[in-house]
Scaffold this motif. Structure first.
Motif, mmCIF file in Angstrom:
data_model
loop_
_atom_site.group_PDB
_atom_site.id
_atom_site.type_symbol
_atom_site.label_atom_id
_atom_site.label_comp_id
_atom_site.label_asym_id
_atom_site.label_seq_id
_atom_site.Cartn_x
_atom_site.Cartn_y
_atom_site.Cartn_z
ATOM 1 N N GLU A 36 0.815 -1.224 0.000
ATOM 2 C CA GLU A 36 0.000 0.000 0.000
ATOM 3 C C GLU A 36 0.847 1.273 0.000
ATOM 4 O OE1 GLU A 36 -3.078 -0.454 -0.582
ATOM 5 O OE2 GLU A 36 -2.759 -2.622 -0.370
ATOM 6 N N LYS A 40 5.032 5.582 -2.577
ATOM 7 C CA LYS A 40 4.097 6.611 -2.115
ATOM 8 C C LYS A 40 4.755 7.520 -1.069
ATOM 9 C CE LYS A 40 0.514 4.893 -4.359
ATOM 10 N NZ LYS A 40 -0.559 4.169 -3.649
ATOM 11 N N THR A 41 4.197 8.729 -0.927
ATOM 12 C CA THR A 41 4.590 9.615 0.169
ATOM 13 C C THR A 41 3.707 9.285 1.369
ATOM 14 O OG1 THR A 41 3.076 11.326 -0.623
ATOM 15 C CG2 THR A 41 5.366 11.458 -1.350
ATOM 16 N N LYS A 100 -3.931 17.857 1.715
ATOM 17 C CA LYS A 100 -3.714 16.887 0.630
ATOM 18 C C LYS A 100 -2.231 16.700 0.298
ATOM 19 C CE LYS A 100 -8.211 18.235 -1.216
ATOM 20 N NZ LYS A 100 -8.967 18.836 -2.331
ATOM 21 N N PHE A 102 -0.261 13.940 1.470
ATOM 22 C CA PHE A 102 0.247 12.577 1.543
ATOM 23 C C PHE A 102 -0.654 11.578 0.817
ATOM 24 C CE2 PHE A 102 1.953 14.837 5.190
ATOM 25 C CZ PHE A 102 3.302 14.510 5.117
ATOM 26 N N ASP A 103 0.002 10.567 0.238
ATOM 27 C CA ASP A 103 -0.726 9.471 -0.408
ATOM 28 C C ASP A 103 -1.303 8.511 0.625
ATOM 29 O OD1 ASP A 103 0.019 10.124 -3.187
ATOM 30 O OD2 ASP A 103 2.044 9.548 -2.571
ATOM 31 N N VAL A 104 -0.552 8.301 1.700
ATOM 32 C CA VAL A 104 -0.937 7.336 2.743
ATOM 33 C C VAL A 104 -0.653 7.948 4.103
ATOM 34 C CG1 VAL A 104 -0.538 5.023 3.712
ATOM 35 C CG2 VAL A 104 -0.326 5.380 1.239
ATOM 36 N N LEU A 128 -4.519 14.163 3.886
ATOM 37 C CA LEU A 128 -4.513 13.025 2.972
ATOM 38 C C LEU A 128 -5.081 13.437 1.617
ATOM 39 C CD1 LEU A 128 -3.893 9.936 2.949
ATOM 40 C CD2 LEU A 128 -6.262 9.569 3.677
ATOM 41 N N LYS A 129 -4.437 12.973 0.546
ATOM 42 C CA LYS A 129 -4.928 13.263 -0.795
ATOM 43 C C LYS A 129 -6.307 12.640 -1.005
ATOM 44 C CE LYS A 129 -0.320 13.605 -2.838
ATOM 45 N NZ LYS A 129 0.655 13.034 -3.804
ATOM 46 N N ASP A 131 -7.488 10.644 -3.159
ATOM 47 C CA ASP A 131 -7.489 9.208 -3.431
ATOM 48 C C ASP A 131 -6.589 8.454 -2.455
ATOM 49 O OD1 ASP A 131 -5.135 10.275 -4.343
ATOM 50 O OD2 ASP A 131 -5.101 9.177 -6.237
ATOM 51 N N GLY A 132 -6.315 9.099 -1.302
ATOM 52 C CA GLY A 132 -5.376 8.535 -0.333
ATOM 53 C C GLY A 132 -5.965 7.431 0.524
#
Length: 204
Positions: A36, A40-41, A100, A102-104, A128-129, A131-132
């Motif tokens: 996951e 990713k960031t 927005k 971070f990805d996770v 969180l983004k 789509d995060g």
């Protein structure tokens, strides 16, 4: 925050030894998390001594790992050998990051020990983004055996700050009630049942 910080500061030096008993559950959790966070960031809240961050950093693009306890962060920095991993002292209720970012976001074994965990979830949603993914494994003490309840009794005697005693089902319901879609969950066998929850950010 000061009461919690004092407890964790005081126990930072022995935290890794205390967690060794749950190594098998944590190894299983790392296997769930790594795909996951691939490239990713990542933001990790309540990182403690950085156990999770250090075990998944090779998969991630970058990890910001934070904790409210300066002593925990000092322990985490001690053997950090990755340029992709940065540790800092932060308050999870007031993060310095832009919307927005971070990805996770990972918050492991923390939501049950803080007051008003729904406020932490709101701050996570902010950074969180769209789509995060939120990864929020948490010890669910409401599922404990008699032996587990006795262990918890003695932990509380020494100052362990337990604010929410969820069962696994109650914890997942709490996440859903706060707007998160739980797309994957599992209960891992540990000293207390460890409920792994992987969630999609609520739609605005």
């Amino acid at each position: 925050m000061s009461e919690r910080k004092n407890f964790w500061d005081k126990n930072a030096g022995r935290y890794d030894r205390f967690m060794r008993k749950d190594r098998a559950a944590y190894d299983e959790m790392y296997e769930l998390i790594r795909p996951e966070v691939k490239a990713k960031t990542v933001l990790e809240l309540a990182t403690g001594t950085g156990l999770i961050a250090k075990n998944i950093v090779n998969a991630a693009a970058h990890i910001e790992a934070t904790d409210a306890s300066p002593e925990m962060i000092a322990e985490a920095k001690r053997d950090n050998r990755s340029a992709k991993l940065h540790f800092s002292v932060r308050d999870m209720f007031r993060l310095p990051y832009a919307d927005k970012s971070f990805d996770v976001v990972i918050v492991s074994n923390a939501l049950h020990i803080i007051p008003q965990p729904e406020k932490a979830l709101a701050e996570i949603r902010r950074v969180l983004k769209n789509d995060g993914v939120l990864i929020a494994p948490t010890f669910t003490h409401g599922n404990s055996t008699l032996r587990g309840r006795l262990k918890l009794f003695f932990m509380k005697l020494v100052g362990f700050p337990l604010n929410s005693r969820w069962s696994s089902a109650d914890y997942l319901a709490f996440l859903r009630q706060n707007g998160w879609t739980v797309r994957k969950s599992a209960v891992l066998k540990a000293s207390f049942p460890l409920t792994y929850a992987e969630c999609v950010k609520p739609a605005v």
